[in-house]
Scaffold this motif. Structure first.
Motif: not given
Length: 238
Positions: A62-63, A66, A77, A81, A86-89, A91-92, A95
């Motif tokens: 995917e990287d 992208s 991005y 990071t 890894p801020v994807d862990c 919640s919106t 964040f």
């Protein structure tokens, strides 16, 4: 606007017949046919190897895709990071807004490993534009210094004298300027007094480190300085 003209330039769709594309694109080059058909072949293996060289071996398929389609966005991005993890862990809401004081929340950083966090307090802004953030991590009291980017936009930082740059004269200690003895364009001799600082009820004379001409003065009478703050710059006499 650039966004509109760029859209027409990227698309160049046949449905935009007539004078509209010419009015929007103006002097930009026109592409006949499907834009992607004229692009050179992309070596995905070479792209992946380059990404691994820059960002490590955790590059995914995917990287690579992208980076191929949105290279600038992907680099931003990875830079983000790299600084914040890894801020994807998160919640919106956490964040975007951050936790509220006394709020408890959980962050699963990997399968079977969850961090229990409780926000406790945010300290005052210090001279470097940072705030102390206090929290509990799995029941243990922790604190970190976090840069307040919004507040830093309104703060003014005095430049530091670089020891590697000959002719930059810095403050030998924290203090307040009580007298500036030279002016821009003035020729100065090595050992000549340049300014006087007051610190802890004592006066300190800052002397000239070399013979030359004063080019820029960064302080005025009353300026408060920290150690190594830039006072003035001198161009050495050849």
């Amino acid at each position: 606007p650039f966004s509109i003209s760029n859209h027409f330039f990227d698309c160049q769709l046949s449905l935009y017949d007539g004078c509209l594309p010419s009015q929007v694109l103006k002097s930009l080059p026109r592409i006949e046919g499907r834009p992607g058909a004229t692009l050179p072949p992309l070596d995905f293996d070479a792209l992946e190897a380059g990404l691994r060289l820059l960002h490590g071996d955790d590059i995914t398929e995917e990287d690579v895709m992208s980076a191929a389609m949105y290279p600038k966005v992907f680099e931003e991005y990875k830079e983000f990071t790299g600084s914040f993890g890894p801020v994807d862990c998160l919640s919106t809401r956490l964040f975007l807004d951050g936790p509220k004081i006394a709020e408890e929340f959980q962050v699963e950083i990997e399968r079977g490993k969850t961090l229990h966090i409780k926000a406790l307090a945010v300290g005052d802004l210090n001279k470097t534009g940072q705030r102390g953030v206090f929290f509990e991590l799995n029941g243990q009291l922790r604190s970190v210094l976090v840069k307040d980017n919004l507040a830093m936009k309104e703060m003014k930082f005095h430049p530091k004298a670089l020891k590697s740059v000959r002719g930059q004269v810095g403050a030998p200690m924290p203090g307040k300027v009580i007298e500036v003895k030279v002016e821009p364009g003035q020729k100065v001799e090595k050992g000549q007094p340049l300014c006087v600082l007051s610190a802890m009820k004592m006066e300190t004379v800052v002397n000239c480190p070399l013979t030359g001409v004063v080019t820029v003065i960064h302080v005025n009478t009353g300026t408060s300085l920290e150690g190594d703050d830039l006072i003035l710059e001198i161009t050495a006499e050849e």
